[in-house]
Design an enzyme around this catalytic site. Structure first.
Site, PDB file in Angstrom:
ATOM      1  N   HIS A  72      11.772  41.352  20.643  1.00 56.13           N
ATOM      2  CA  HIS A  72      11.576  42.779  20.917  1.00 56.13           C
ATOM      3  C   HIS A  72      11.858  43.573  19.652  1.00 56.13           C
ATOM      4  CE1 HIS A  72      11.985  42.957  25.590  1.00 56.13           C
ATOM      5  NE2 HIS A  72      11.163  42.007  25.193  1.00 56.13           N
ATOM      6  N   TYR A 200      17.014  52.071  28.498  1.00 57.92           N
ATOM      7  CA  TYR A 200      18.357  52.594  28.787  1.00 57.92           C
ATOM      8  C   TYR A 200      18.195  54.025  29.307  1.00 57.92           C
ATOM      9  CZ  TYR A 200      20.561  48.817  26.066  1.00 57.92           C
ATOM     10  OH  TYR A 200      20.998  47.598  25.600  1.00 57.92           O
ATOM     11  N   PRO A 292      29.059  46.146  27.981  1.00 60.31           N
ATOM     12  CA  PRO A 292      27.802  45.498  27.591  1.00 60.31           C
ATOM     13  C   PRO A 292      26.674  46.456  27.186  1.00 60.31           C
ATOM     14  CG  PRO A 292      28.233  45.198  29.931  1.00 60.31           C
ATOM     15  CD  PRO A 292      29.408  45.889  29.362  1.00 60.31           C
ATOM     16  N   LYS A 296      26.605  43.354  22.875  1.00 57.44           N
ATOM     17  CA  LYS A 296      27.331  42.728  21.764  1.00 57.44           C
ATOM     18  C   LYS A 296      28.194  41.528  22.163  1.00 57.44           C
ATOM     19  CE  LYS A 296      25.522  45.153  18.862  1.00 57.44           C
ATOM     20  NZ  LYS A 296      24.434  44.391  18.265  1.00 57.44           N
ATOM     21  N   TYR A 384      22.300  47.842  16.732  1.00 56.43           N
ATOM     22  CA  TYR A 384      21.800  47.125  17.911  1.00 56.43           C
ATOM     23  C   TYR A 384      21.228  45.760  17.525  1.00 56.43           C
ATOM     24  CZ  TYR A 384      19.904  46.599  22.620  1.00 56.43           C
ATOM     25  OH  TYR A 384      19.661  46.151  23.900  1.00 56.43           O
TER      26      TYR A 384
HETATM   27  P1  FAS Z   1      33.033  32.909  28.140  1.00 51.36           P
HETATM   28  O1  FAS Z   1      33.834  33.697  29.131  1.00 51.36           O
HETATM   29  O2  FAS Z   1      31.546  32.917  28.228  1.00 51.36           O
HETATM   30  O3  FAS Z   1      33.462  31.364  28.206  1.00 51.36           O
HETATM   31  C1  FAS Z   1      34.805  30.996  28.383  1.00 51.36           C
HETATM   32  C2  FAS Z   1      34.808  29.653  29.101  1.00 51.36           C
HETATM   33  O4  FAS Z   1      36.153  29.180  29.167  1.00 51.36           O
HETATM   34  C3  FAS Z   1      34.281  29.752  30.530  1.00 51.36           C
HETATM   35  O5  FAS Z   1      33.261  28.802  30.742  1.00 51.36           O
HETATM   36  C4  FAS Z   1      35.514  29.468  31.382  1.00 51.36           C
HETATM   37  O6  FAS Z   1      35.188  28.768  32.559  1.00 51.36           O
HETATM   38  C5  FAS Z   1      36.346  28.619  30.437  1.00 51.36           C
HETATM   39  N1  FAS Z   1      37.792  28.640  30.706  1.00 51.36           N
HETATM   40  C6  FAS Z   1      38.552  29.715  31.030  1.00 51.36           C
HETATM   41  N2  FAS Z   1      39.846  29.331  31.200  1.00 51.36           N
HETATM   42  C7  FAS Z   1      39.883  27.979  30.971  1.00 51.36           C
HETATM   43  C8  FAS Z   1      40.912  27.000  30.995  1.00 51.36           C
HETATM   44  N3  FAS Z   1      42.169  27.334  31.300  1.00 51.36           N
HETATM   45  N4  FAS Z   1      40.609  25.715  30.705  1.00 51.36           N
HETATM   46  C9  FAS Z   1      39.333  25.363  30.406  1.00 51.36           C
HETATM   47  N5  FAS Z   1      38.303  26.240  30.372  1.00 51.36           N
HETATM   48  C10 FAS Z   1      38.588  27.527  30.656  1.00 51.36           C
HETATM   49  N6  FAS Z   1      27.634  40.497  27.400  1.00 51.36           N
HETATM   50  C11 FAS Z   1      26.479  41.072  27.014  1.00 51.36           C
HETATM   51  O7  FAS Z   1      26.225  41.169  25.813  1.00 51.36           O
HETATM   52  N7  FAS Z   1      25.598  41.551  27.956  1.00 51.36           N
HETATM   53  C12 FAS Z   1      25.833  41.444  29.309  1.00 51.36           C
HETATM   54  O8  FAS Z   1      25.038  41.880  30.129  1.00 51.36           O
HETATM   55  C13 FAS Z   1      27.016  40.822  29.749  1.00 51.36           C
HETATM   56  N8  FAS Z   1      27.268  40.657  31.094  1.00 51.36           N
HETATM   57  C14 FAS Z   1      28.435  40.054  31.485  1.00 51.36           C
HETATM   58  C15 FAS Z   1      28.734  39.848  32.860  1.00 51.36           C
HETATM   59  C16 FAS Z   1      29.935  39.245  33.256  1.00 51.36           C
HETATM   60  C17 FAS Z   1      30.239  39.035  34.731  1.00 51.36           C
HETATM   61  C18 FAS Z   1      30.879  38.838  32.275  1.00 51.36           C
HETATM   62  C19 FAS Z   1      32.216  38.239  32.679  1.00 51.36           C
HETATM   63  C20 FAS Z   1      30.590  39.020  30.914  1.00 51.36           C
HETATM   64  C21 FAS Z   1      29.367  39.613  30.516  1.00 51.36           C
HETATM   65  N9  FAS Z   1      29.044  39.783  29.160  1.00 51.36           N
HETATM   66  C22 FAS Z   1      27.897  40.367  28.747  1.00 51.36           C
HETATM   67  C23 FAS Z   1      29.908  39.320  28.141  1.00 51.36           C
HETATM   68  C24 FAS Z   1      29.689  37.842  27.993  1.00 51.36           C
HETATM   69  O9  FAS Z   1      28.352  37.562  27.690  1.00 51.36           O
HETATM   70  C25 FAS Z   1      30.654  37.347  26.951  1.00 51.36           C
HETATM   71  O10 FAS Z   1      30.684  38.183  25.808  1.00 51.36           O
HETATM   72  C26 FAS Z   1      30.412  35.931  26.537  1.00 51.36           C
HETATM   73  O11 FAS Z   1      30.355  35.137  27.687  1.00 51.36           O
HETATM   74  C27 FAS Z   1      31.538  35.513  25.600  1.00 51.36           C
HETATM   75  O12 FAS Z   1      31.466  34.155  25.404  1.00 51.36           O
HETATM   76  P2  FAS Z   1      32.821  33.279  25.293  1.00 51.36           P
HETATM   77  O13 FAS Z   1      33.749  33.959  24.372  1.00 51.36           O
HETATM   78  O14 FAS Z   1      32.354  31.909  25.008  1.00 51.36           O
HETATM   79  O15 FAS Z   1      33.527  33.385  26.709  1.00 51.36           O
HETATM   80  C1  PHB Z   2      20.736  41.932  29.755  1.00 43.01           C
HETATM   81  O1  PHB Z   2      19.515  41.712  29.657  1.00 43.01           O
HETATM   82  O2  PHB Z   2      21.494  41.257  30.481  1.00 43.01           O
HETATM   83  C2  PHB Z   2      21.342  43.057  28.949  1.00 43.01           C
HETATM   84  C3  PHB Z   2      20.569  43.699  27.987  1.00 43.01           C
HETATM   85  C4  PHB Z   2      21.123  44.736  27.248  1.00 43.01           C
HETATM   86  C5  PHB Z   2      22.438  45.116  27.487  1.00 43.01           C
HETATM   87  C6  PHB Z   2      23.210  44.471  28.456  1.00 43.01           C
HETATM   88  C7  PHB Z   2      22.656  43.435  29.199  1.00 43.01           C
HETATM   89  O3  PHB Z   2      22.970  46.153  26.776  1.00 43.01           O
END
Ligand code: FAS
Ligand code: PHB
Length: 390
Positions: A72, A200, A292, A296, A384
Site C-alpha cells: 500500500h 482512518y 495500535p 507500530k 507511518y
Molecule cells: P506477543 O504478545 O505477540 O508474544 C508473546 C508470546 O509470549 C505469546 O505467544 C505468549 O503466549 C507468550 N508467553 C507469555 N507468557 C509466557 C510464559 N510465561 N512462558 C512462555 N510463553 C509466554 N499491533 C498492531 O500494530 N496493530 C494491531 O491491530 C494490534 N492489535 C492487537 C490486538 C491484541 C488483542 C493485542 C494483545 C495486541 C495487538 N497489537 C497490535 C500489538 C501486537 O501486534 C504486538 O505488538 C505484538 O504481538 C508484539 O509481539 P511480541 O512482543 O512478540 O509479543
Molecule cells: C490492522 O489491519 O489490523 C491494523 C491496521 C492499522 C492499524 C491497526 C491495525 O493502525
C-alpha cells in the site's frame, strides 16, 4: 537442557530473534506457553512497515509475503464528511505491506522448524534465576513436569503479561505509561474490502478504521468505552456503528459479511526502561506497548530483535560486548519515536474526553493541516511507513 540464548515467547519478537540467531550460527530455544495452533490463529496486527518487510526479505522469510502481502502506498483520513488520501510513497519513497501478524508467525515457525530449530510449545516459563550470573536458568513447566533451561542469556519476548519483566529486581525499572479512556473493538469479516487502502475515520461518535487482510477478508475497528463487553456488541450493532462512522462520503458504502472473529483490546501507552538487566534482554510487548492507531506494535517488536540479533552476533562472533551493553539505549530511540507517533495518531483520531469542545477543535485543525500541508503530511507518512534510522 542447555542453549546459548533462552527465549521466552513465540510471538513475532521471540521467533524472529531465534531465526536471526540461527542465521548467525547461534543456538537458541524458544519457550511458548500456548499451543502452536493457538499462536498461529491469534488475530492481531496487520501492517508491516517498510523496515519490517526489508528484514523479512533479507532473512529469507518473504516468499509468501511477496505472494500474498498487499503493498500500500497511501492511507485515507476521513473527517467532516470528506476523505483525503495521504500519498505516503510519493512523499517518502517507502510503503507499507498489509500482511496479518498471524501469517508472519506462521512463516517464522515454519522456518524455525524446517531449520531444526527448538520451539517448545505449551512450555510455560514460571521463573528466571541467575540473571546476574553468566549462566541464568529459565524454570518452566511442560507436560506437567518442572524443567530447566540453562543458557548464557535470556531474551524476554513474552509480551505484556509475561514473566520476564517481573524478573528484574524492584527499583531497577522506570515505568512510563498512559491509559486511554477507550478501547478498540476489532472484527475480522468474510467481506470483500470496499477500500483499496486503509481508511482512518474521525467521527463525532468515535474512531473507526477500515483495514483488510485479503481481497476477500476485511478487518475493521471501532472505538468503544474501555469497559465494554463483547457480548454487548452483536454483529448487527457492529455493522450499524461502522456504517455510521465510515459512510460519511457521498456514493460510498462498506461491504458487510459474516463476522469470523471479534474482540475488544484495551488501549495503553507503556514503556519500561532500561530494556535490559544483566543477562536479561527484553523486547517487544514485554517492554513497551503502543495504541495500535499507528500500526507500530509488531513493527517495534521486530526492530528490537533486529538490534538484539546483531548484538548477540557481535558477542559470540567477535567477543564484542558494546552492542549488547548499548541495546536498551539504541532501541529506546525508536521506541520513543513510535510512542510519540502512536499517541499523536490516537489523539488526532479518537473522541477523547466526552464533550471537550476545545479538544475537538484542536483535532479538526490537526487533521486539516495533515491533509493540506505537504510538510505535515510527510511527517505523518515517514512515521507511518517507518523511519529508516532514528
Ligand atoms: P506477543 O504478545 O505477540 O508474544 C508473546 C508470546 O509470549 C505469546 O505467544 C505468549 O503466549 C507468550 N508467553 C507469555 N507468557 C509466557 C510464559 N510465561 N512462558 C512462555 N510463553 C509466554 N499491533 C498492531 O500494530 N496493530 C494491531 O491491530 C494490534 N492489535 C492487537 C490486538 C491484541 C488483542 C493485542 C494483545 C495486541 C495487538 N497489537 C497490535 C500489538 C501486537 O501486534 C504486538 O505488538 C505484538 O504481538 C508484539 O509481539 P511480541 O512482543 O512478540 O509479543
Ligand atoms: C490492522 O489491519 O489490523 C491494523 C491496521 C492499522 C492499524 C491497526 C491495525 O493502525
Amino acid at each position: 537442557m542447555r542453549t546459548q540464548v533462552g527465549i521466552v515467547g513465540a510471538g513475532p519478537a521471540g521467533l524472529m530473534l531465534s531465526h536471526l540467531l540461527h542465521l548467525h550460527g547461534i543456538e537458541s530455544v524458544v519457550l511458548e506457553c500456548r499451543s502452536r495452533e493457538y499462536v498461529e490463529q491469534r488475530v492481531r496486527a496487520g501492517v508491516l512497515e517498510q523496515g519490517s518487510v526489508d528484514l523479512l526479505h533479507r532473512t529469507g522469510l518473504a516468499d509468501r509475503l511477496l505472494r500474498e502481502g498487499m503493498r500500500h502506498e497511501g492511507i485515507e483520513l476521513r473527517f467532516d464528511g470528506e476523505s483525503h488520501r495521504v500519498p505516503m510513497t510519493e512523499l517518502t519513497g517507502r510503503a507499507i505491506t498489509v500482511y496479518g501478524q498471524q501469517e508472519v508467525v506462521k512463516d517464522l515457525i515454519a522456518a524455525r522448524l524446517a531449520a531444526g530449530g527448538s520451539v517448545l510449545f505449551e512450555a510455560d516459563a514460571v521463573r528466571l534465576d541467575g540473571l546476574d550470573s553468566d549462566s541464568p536458568v529459565i524454570h518452566f513447566r511442560r507436560d506437567g513436569r518442572d524443567e530447566e533451561l540453562h543458557c548464557d542469556f535470556v531474551a524476554g519476548c513474552d509480551g505484556f503479561h509475561g514473566v520476564s519483566r517481573g524478573a528484574v529486581p524492584d527499583g531497577v525499572l522506570r515505568t512510563y505509561e498512559r491509559t486511554y479512556p477507550f478501547a478498540w473493538l476489532g472484527v475480522l469479516a468474510a467481506a470483500p474490502p470496499a477500500v483499496d487502502e486503509l481508511v482512518y475515520a474521525n467521527h463525532e461518535r468515535g474512531f473507526a478504521l477500515y483495514s483488510l487482510r485479503s481481497p476477500e477478508i476485511s478487518r475493521l475497528y471501532l472505538q468503544v468505552d474501555p469497559d465494554e463487553e463483547i457480548a454487548a456488541w452483536p454483529d448487527e450493532r457492529i455493522w450499524a456503528e461502522l456504517r455510521t462512522r465510515l459512510e460519511t462520503v457521498p456514493g460510498w458504502s462498506l461491504n458487510e459479511g459474516p463476522v469470523l472473529e471479534k474482540s475488544i483490546t484495551p488501549m495503553r501507552s507503556f514503556v519500561v526502561e532500561p530494556m535490559q538487566w544483566q543477562r536479561l534482554f527484553l523486547a517487544g510487548d514485554a517492554v513497551h506497548i503502543v495504541p495500535p492507531t499507528g500500526a507500530k506494535g509488531m513493527n517495534l517488536a521486530l526492530a528490537d530483535v533486529a538490534l538484539l540479533g546483531d548484538a548477540f552476533a557481535a558477542w559470540y562472533g567477535q567477543q564484542r560486548a558494546d552492542l549488547l551493553e548499548n541495546y536498551s539505549t539504541t532501541a529506546l530511540r525508536r521506541v520513543w519515536r513510535a510512542q510519540h507517533f502512536s499517541w499523536w495518531m490516537t489523539s488526532m483520531l479518537h473522541r477523547l474526553e466526552k464533550d471537550d469542545p476545545y479538544e475537538t477543535k484542536l483535532q479538526a485543525a490537526t487533521l486539516r493541516y495533515a491533509v493540506s500541508s505537504p510538510a505535515y503530511a510527510t511527517s505523518l507518512a515517514e512515521n507511518y511507513v517507518g523511519l529508516p534510522e532514528v
